[in-house]
Structure formats: C-alpha cells, structure tokens
Design a protein around this motif. Structure first.
Motif, PDB file in Angstrom:
ATOM      1  N   THR A 120      -8.821   8.655 -10.468  1.00 27.79           N
ATOM      2  CA  THR A 120      -8.757   8.315  -9.045  1.00 27.79           C
ATOM      3  C   THR A 120      -8.194   6.905  -8.828  1.00 27.79           C
ATOM      4  N   SER A 121      -7.808   6.616  -7.604  1.00 24.72           N
ATOM      5  CA  SER A 121      -7.513   5.232  -7.230  1.00 24.72           C
ATOM      6  C   SER A 121      -8.836   4.520  -6.958  1.00 24.72           C
ATOM      7  N   VAL A 122      -8.865   3.216  -7.239  1.00 24.46           N
ATOM      8  CA  VAL A 122     -10.125   2.461  -7.178  1.00 24.46           C
ATOM      9  C   VAL A 122      -9.960   1.230  -6.301  1.00 24.46           C
ATOM     10  N   TRP A 123     -10.910   1.045  -5.383  1.00 21.08           N
ATOM     11  CA  TRP A 123     -10.951  -0.145  -4.532  1.00 21.08           C
ATOM     12  C   TRP A 123     -11.838  -1.202  -5.163  1.00 21.08           C
ATOM     13  N   HIS A 124     -11.390  -2.463  -5.107  1.00 22.11           N
ATOM     14  CA  HIS A 124     -12.124  -3.570  -5.709  1.00 22.11           C
ATOM     15  C   HIS A 124     -12.625  -4.498  -4.611  1.00 22.11           C
ATOM     16  N   ALA A 125     -13.948  -4.573  -4.466  1.00 23.57           N
ATOM     17  CA  ALA A 125     -14.561  -5.328  -3.377  1.00 23.57           C
ATOM     18  C   ALA A 125     -14.281  -6.819  -3.459  1.00 23.57           C
ATOM     19  N   GLU A 126     -14.069  -7.337  -4.683  1.00 20.76           N
ATOM     20  CA  GLU A 126     -13.919  -8.779  -4.833  1.00 20.76           C
ATOM     21  C   GLU A 126     -12.649  -9.312  -4.188  1.00 20.76           C
ATOM     22  N   ASP A 127     -11.608  -8.494  -4.120  1.00 24.38           N
ATOM     23  CA  ASP A 127     -10.369  -8.961  -3.506  1.00 24.38           C
ATOM     24  C   ASP A 127      -9.726  -7.921  -2.586  1.00 24.38           C
ATOM     25  N   ASN A 128     -10.455  -6.831  -2.313  1.00 25.72           N
ATOM     26  CA  ASN A 128      -9.976  -5.770  -1.412  1.00 25.72           C
ATOM     27  C   ASN A 128      -8.687  -5.113  -1.904  1.00 25.72           C
ATOM     28  N   SER A 129      -8.440  -5.173  -3.194  1.00 25.37           N
ATOM     29  CA  SER A 129      -7.247  -4.550  -3.750  1.00 25.37           C
ATOM     30  C   SER A 129      -7.542  -3.109  -4.164  1.00 25.37           C
ATOM     31  N   VAL A 130      -6.482  -2.349  -4.414  1.00 24.07           N
ATOM     32  CA  VAL A 130      -6.599  -0.969  -4.879  1.00 24.07           C
ATOM     33  C   VAL A 130      -5.705  -0.794  -6.098  1.00 24.07           C
ATOM     34  N   THR A 176      -9.160  -1.773  13.882  1.00 23.05           N
ATOM     35  CA  THR A 176      -9.464  -1.067  12.635  1.00 23.05           C
ATOM     36  C   THR A 176      -8.820   0.310  12.658  1.00 23.05           C
ATOM     37  N   LYS A 177      -8.154   0.653  11.570  1.00 26.28           N
ATOM     38  CA  LYS A 177      -7.534   1.964  11.414  1.00 26.28           C
ATOM     39  C   LYS A 177      -8.161   2.682  10.224  1.00 26.28           C
ATOM     40  N   ILE A 178      -8.359   3.992  10.366  1.00 24.16           N
ATOM     41  CA  ILE A 178      -8.959   4.781   9.293  1.00 24.16           C
ATOM     42  C   ILE A 178      -8.018   5.918   8.892  1.00 24.16           C
ATOM     43  N   TRP A 179      -8.332   6.521   7.751  1.00 18.32           N
ATOM     44  CA  TRP A 179      -7.545   7.642   7.205  1.00 18.32           C
ATOM     45  C   TRP A 179      -6.107   7.221   6.882  1.00 18.32           C
ATOM     46  N   ILE A 180      -5.900   6.007   6.421  1.00 20.63           N
ATOM     47  CA  ILE A 180      -4.538   5.528   6.162  1.00 20.63           C
ATOM     48  C   ILE A 180      -4.172   5.793   4.706  1.00 20.63           C
ATOM     49  N   SER A 181      -3.440   6.873   4.492  1.00 22.41           N
ATOM     50  CA  SER A 181      -3.028   7.244   3.136  1.00 22.41           C
ATOM     51  C   SER A 181      -2.083   6.196   2.562  1.00 22.41           C
ATOM     52  N   TRP A 182      -2.379   5.778   1.342  1.00 19.67           N
ATOM     53  CA  TRP A 182      -1.589   4.775   0.630  1.00 19.67           C
ATOM     54  C   TRP A 182      -1.496   3.471   1.437  1.00 19.67           C
ATOM     55  N   GLY A 183      -2.589   3.164   2.171  1.00 19.20           N
ATOM     56  CA  GLY A 183      -2.621   1.944   2.976  1.00 19.20           C
ATOM     57  C   GLY A 183      -2.707   0.676   2.148  1.00 19.20           C
ATOM     58  N   GLU A 184      -3.172   0.791   0.915  1.00 23.10           N
ATOM     59  CA  GLU A 184      -3.202  -0.335  -0.032  1.00 23.10           C
ATOM     60  C   GLU A 184      -3.045   0.256  -1.428  1.00 23.10           C
ATOM     61  N   HIS A 185      -2.234  -0.391  -2.249  1.00 16.04           N
ATOM     62  CA  HIS A 185      -2.018   0.091  -3.622  1.00 16.04           C
ATOM     63  C   HIS A 185      -1.245  -0.956  -4.409  1.00 16.04           C
ATOM     64  N   ASP A 186      -1.025  -0.643  -5.687  1.00 15.35           N
ATOM     65  CA  ASP A 186      -0.368  -1.611  -6.578  1.00 15.35           C
ATOM     66  C   ASP A 186       0.979  -1.125  -7.097  1.00 15.35           C
ATOM     67  N   MET A 187       1.583  -0.141  -6.436  1.00 15.76           N
ATOM     68  CA  MET A 187       2.838   0.419  -6.927  1.00 15.76           C
ATOM     69  C   MET A 187       4.068  -0.265  -6.341  1.00 15.76           C
ATOM     70  N   ALA A 188       3.914  -1.007  -5.232  1.00 13.61           N
ATOM     71  CA  ALA A 188       5.050  -1.669  -4.593  1.00 13.61           C
ATOM     72  C   ALA A 188       4.617  -3.056  -4.129  1.00 13.61           C
ATOM     73  N   ASP A 189       5.599  -3.946  -3.967  1.00 18.82           N
ATOM     74  CA  ASP A 189       5.299  -5.325  -3.582  1.00 18.82           C
ATOM     75  C   ASP A 189       4.948  -5.469  -2.109  1.00 18.82           C
ATOM     76  N   ASN A 190       5.342  -4.508  -1.293  1.00 14.46           N
ATOM     77  CA  ASN A 190       5.053  -4.608   0.132  1.00 14.46           C
ATOM     78  C   ASN A 190       4.805  -3.223   0.700  1.00 14.46           C
ATOM     79  N   ILE A 191       4.009  -3.177   1.770  1.00 12.27           N
ATOM     80  CA  ILE A 191       3.727  -1.939   2.483  1.00 12.27           C
ATOM     81  C   ILE A 191       4.026  -2.188   3.956  1.00 12.27           C
ATOM     82  N   VAL A 192       4.878  -1.364   4.528  1.00 17.18           N
ATOM     83  CA  VAL A 192       5.277  -1.505   5.928  1.00 17.18           C
ATOM     84  C   VAL A 192       4.436  -0.541   6.753  1.00 17.18           C
TER      85      VAL A 192
END
Length: 598
Positions: A64-74, A195-211
């Motif tokens: 699975t993809s994992v969220w990290h509380a310490e820095d809000n990264s995925v 606040t927005k919910i249900w945002i698929s691929w709203g945060e991840h580590d595969m690209a340098d930016n998310i539009v």
C-alpha cells in the motif's frame, strides 16, 4: 495470479473494424496515426505495461501507499517510483495530446487503447496519469495561453501529475455544497482555504510537483453550483521561468484505508491560504470541471473493462490448470480440467462476451470524441458529440457494474481458492468495486442518462441511436444464417429498449420521479442493447474478414468473434427484455414505505 497479456488482437479488431481508426487517420492533423503505425505503438506499449507496470500490481496491494504523520508525506510501494519514471521517459502519457505542448498528437481513441492496457496491468498505478489526463483536458479547453504555456508541457510529459479537487466533508456528490474559499489578491492570484477529501494521488513521491485543480468560492459568489470557480493550486510554487521554488500551503492530513486500489493514495488535503491561479472566469468552475469529468467518466468505464479483463485472464489460466471432477465423456477414474465442465464454460464465455461488448462500446465512444473535435464537417462534429454525450453515462455506469460482475465471476471460477488472498484474484474484485462509486456514482449516471441525455434535441439523439441499431438488425437479417439469428435477438432487445425509452419520455415529463425510479434498470438495459448492437456488427465484420484475406487475424480468432457475438445475442441480450418491467413500474412502490419501515 496470471501474468498480464495485453489482448492486442481484440484491441486491433475493435480499433479497425468498429471504431474505424482508418477514417480517423484521414482527418487533418492525424495523418501520422495510420493504423499500422498505431498498432506498432500499441505493441510497444503492451510490452511496457506487461513488463514494468503489471508486476508491481500485487506489490502495491500488499504494501500500500503509506502516509507519514511526522512530515505529512506519502510514500508509494516498492517499484512505483521507477515504473513511473520509465513511463514518463517513454512518453506514454503524452501520446493523445497536442504536439505544441510536447504530446504525440494522436487520436483520443489511441490513448484509450493505451489506458486499457495500463489499467489492466495496474489500476492503482494507472490512476495517477489518468487524473493528469483529465486535468490536461480541462486546461486545454478553458485555460488562457499563459496557463497553457506555464503548466501544460510538464503535465503532458508526466513530469508533474495532477488531481481534481471537488469533494469536501459536507459535499460529496452534492458539489454545490462546496465551502472552500478563494480570496482574490492584488497580484491577480487567490488564496485558497478549505479541506478537500477523496483526492486520489493528492500526495505522493513519484513526481516533483502536483497540479491540483480545485473548486472553490470567491467572495459574494452565488450559492450552489453557479458560484463555483476553478483554480490551479500547485503543491510547489514556480518562478517566472517555471522552476520549482517554495512549498505551497497545501498539506496531506491523512490517507484513507480502502477496500481496494490500495497503492493509490486517497488523500485528505488541507488548503491554508494556498496560492491559486484562476482558470477562466469566476463562477464557471463547474462547467469547466465537467470537461474534465466527461472524459474521466469514459476512463472509469474503461476501468470496468480493464480490471474485468485482468480477472478473466486469471480465470482462464486457472480453468486450464485446475483438475476437479469428471467431465461428461471423460475416461472413468480421471479428473478433468474444470474448463471442460459446462458451468465453467458458461462463466468464461459470459465474461468474454461481456468484455468484448464493453470494449466495442467504449472504443466506439472514444472514436466519437475524436470525430466531434476533428471531423471537417460541422454537422458531423455536432452529431458525433451528441452520440458521445448519450453514451458516456452508459459506458461509465454499465461498464463499471459489469466490471464488478466479471471480477466476481472470476472468483467463482476459482472456487474456494478465489476467496483466498494469496491467489490474487480477489484483488481484482476489490479494485473493481470503487469504479461504480467515484466520478459520479452509477445512480447519478443513470439519472444523467434519463434526465439530461434522453431529452437532447427533443429526444432526437436517442431516436437516432435506436435507428442505427434498427439498421444493423436489417443488415443482419439480409446477411442471413447466423447473422439473422443474432439480428432477431437484437430486434427483441431493441423493441424492449424502445418501449422503455418511450415510457420514460412520456411519463418522466409528467412526473420526474417516474424517470428517476426506472433510471438504473434503464441504464443497464441500454448498455446490454448497445453491446449487442456492436457485437452484431463485429460478427459481420469477422465473417467478411474470414471470407477474405483475414487482415492478419487467424481463422480461430475470427470464428471465436462470431461465436461470442452469437452467445451474447442468444443468451445475454434477452436480459434486456426482462428489465422493461422495472423501468416502467413507476415510483409508487419505491416511495410507499416510510423510512422507519426499512
């Protein structure tokens, strides 16, 4: 779990014989998209999806993809970053987009064929580029030149991914309830808070930016959907030269723990005075978002086809390996492969026929998008867009319902082993189950079909569709033999659909609750008949090829096409007639019980 093999012959058949790829290649700007070139590209794409993307499908489900509380990264599962980098380097995401922004300039139909293979290989992975494609569509249609030049090149290349931000805790399907605020600034930007919910691929580590494309309300905006505007809100801000600078004020607060597509991070995003750039005009955001959603709904319908095909491939392999019981006529004392048992054959042939019907309808609709945008004749463009508008809710609703059905049937073929996670087939069912829900639930698709699409041109659009089905009936009867058998079954389905359509058009005008009560069975009936229509055409096309040089298809393949169409017509298409009663029953019984009686 079987290794994924792209069904290139099936794809080529539908592209050439149903969607008429050769015609599209004659349009201005598509001259390089002649069929031989396209099929060569798809063969290379198939190898990429089979070798790079499919192997990490099971990995993604387990890790699975994992969220990290310490820095809000995925962080994404093992192999996803490398696969995405290879995807970007190969340029697959840009194939159906304009060359001026770095794309390949190919028809949308070609992109749909590539999407099928990518989604079947790995649905969770595929959602990142598919969301980007939807955002690109919206900006191509509604962005000004500055927006296009600033954002599109790196979105088309895949260097940056994108999302769509509609839902909020109090606003799911009811987008008009959106509360996110957009405060205008002196420099022409806006500050986005909400606040927005249900945002698929709203945060991840595969690209340098998310539009992020975000729906929000400016001060004094009118209530409901009329007061919504669309904004670009990047994860990372950029300078005048397009270089990444500071992190914007958007944070992933958590990700959801889901039934399926576990490698796709579904995020809760918090916008706290984030810098945003308006797209188009204020209060036009909902109209702009529908540009994105129309193609996205076709792509979600395609998910039903793709995941269903992956489950079907697993079921076919298992049925050819698993020995159980003794089939009729088998030597005494010997176990038979389960594919020799009639009930297993019925399940496999049902899946095969449904998949071929879905592929035909979805690819036909994708080709309609290309005709609507690129045909030289204005009336032809208008007619093509009307047909696309009519079929989009059918592709999404009927297609994703069938995707779940097919994945469930695959588990049944496996028997008890299908219920065991280690075999992998259960993942397809879990992954498929989201598709009838997101991008507008299938109930909403059904309401769209009866409430918005049937009344188009005072019913003229659906009447044109029914007339085309009737023409195929007459053509099949004239061809005789098995084509007449298929045509007679199609005629029965057409009669049922016509009766339902006429009833909705008459009674729905009197009281819209009549139309809404029958909307879901009507959508399924429509899909069944649309699939039967194009499989009848497929059978005649296959027969013509078999009588000639085969156009590179084997005799076995062409014979199977005709058998599958006949099976669909005689054993699946009759379901359409059985749905007319549900469509025409009206709303009386549905609304008779008080809530406490449920």
């Amino acid at each position: 779990m079987a290794d994924y093999t792209a069904p290139l012959d099936d794809i080529r058949f539908v592209l050439d014989r149903i969607a008429k790829l050769g015609e599209l290649s004659s349009y201005e700007g598509f001259g390089h998209a002649e069929p031989d070139m396209v099929h060569s590209i798809l063969e290379e794409c198939a190898r990429f999806m089979e070798d790079k993307v499919a192997p990490i499908n099971r990995v993604g489900d387990i890790e699975t993809s994992v969220w990290h509380a310490e820095d809000n990264s995925v962080t994404t599962p093992t192999g996803f970053i490398d696969a995405y980098k290879d995807y970007v380097a190969a340029g697959w995401g840009g194939v159906p987009f304009p060359e001026e922004f770095g794309g390949g300039g190919f028809p949308w139909l070609v992109g749909i064929a590539m999407q099928e293979m990518m989604t079947a290989a790995n649905e969770a992975f595929s959602m990142a580029p598919l969301l980007s494609q939807g955002a690109i569509d919206a900006l191509l249609e509604h962005g000004d030149e500055t927006i296009k030049e600033t954002w599109l090149p790196r979105m088309v290349s895949g260097e940056w991914t994108a999302t769509m931000n509609l839902s909020e805790p109090q606003a799911g399907s009811d987008v008009g309830a959106v509360r996110t605020k957009a405060e205008p600034q002196d420099d022409g930007t806006y500050r986005i808070t909400g606040t927005k919910i249900w945002i698929s691929w709203g945060e991840h580590d595969m690209a340098d930016n998310i539009v992020h494309l975000v729906l929000a309300r400016t001060p004094d905006a009118p209530p409901g959907t009329k007061g919504i505007s669309m904004f670009i809100v990047p994860k990372v801000l950029i300078d005048d030269d397009g270089n990444l600078t500071d992190r914007n004020g958007v944070v992933c607060q958590s990700i959801e723990h889901k039934l399926g597509i576990k490698a796709s991070p579904t995020c809760v995003l918090d916008y706290d005075g984030s810098v945003g750039y308006i797209v188009g005009e204020e209060n036009r955001g909902m109209a702009y978002m529908f540009t994105m959603m129309n193609n996205a709904r076709l792509s979600v319908g395609l998910q039903g086809l793709a995941v269903g095909d992956r489950a079907y491939q697993d079921a076919v392999q298992y049925a050819n390996e698993r020995q159980q019981g003794r089939a009729v006529g088998a030597p005494a004392g010997e176990q038979s492969l389960i594919i020799e048992h009639p009930d297993v054959r019925r399940m496999l042939l049902t899946m095969k026929a449904q998949l071929e019907a879905m592929r035909a309808v979805i690819y036909y609709t994708a080709a309609g998008i290309d005709r609507a945008h690129h045909h030289a004749d204005e009336q032809t463009r208008t007619t093509a867009q009307e047909r696309v508008d009519l079929l989009i809710p059918v592709c999404k609703g009927w297609g994703t319902d069938l995707g779940v059905d097919i994945a469930s049937t695959a588990i049944q073929v496996f028997g008890g082993m299908g219920y065991v996670e280690e075999t992998g087939v259960a993942q397809h069912f879990r992954d498929a189950r989201i598709a009838p829900i997101y991008e507008g639930t299938n109930g909403i698709q059904a309401m769209d079909l009866v409430g918005r699409k049937l009344p188009m041109r005072a019913g003229g659009v659906v009447k044109d569709f029914l007339a085309d089905v009737a023409a195929t009936v007459e053509k099949g009867r004239a061809a005789g033999g098995e084509h007449a058998v298929i045509a007679d079954a199609l005629a029965d389905g057409l009669a049922a659909l016509t009766e339902s359509t006429d009833w909705i058009m008459a009674n729905g005008l009197e009281d819209v609750r009549h139309a809404l009560a029958g909307a879901t069975p009507y959508m399924r009936q429509f899909g069944i008949v649309a699939g039967g229509w194009l499989l009848a055409e497929s059978a005649m096309e296959a027969a013509d090829l078999a009588a000639g040089d085969g156009a590179g298809f084997s005799d076995d393949f062409l014979a199977a096409k005709q058998t599958t169409a006949r099976f669909y017509a005689t054993q699946l298409l009759p379901q359409a007639a059985g749905l007319t009663g549900a469509v025409t029953a009206g709303f009386g019984d549905l609304m008779a019980l008080e809530p406490a009686q449920f």
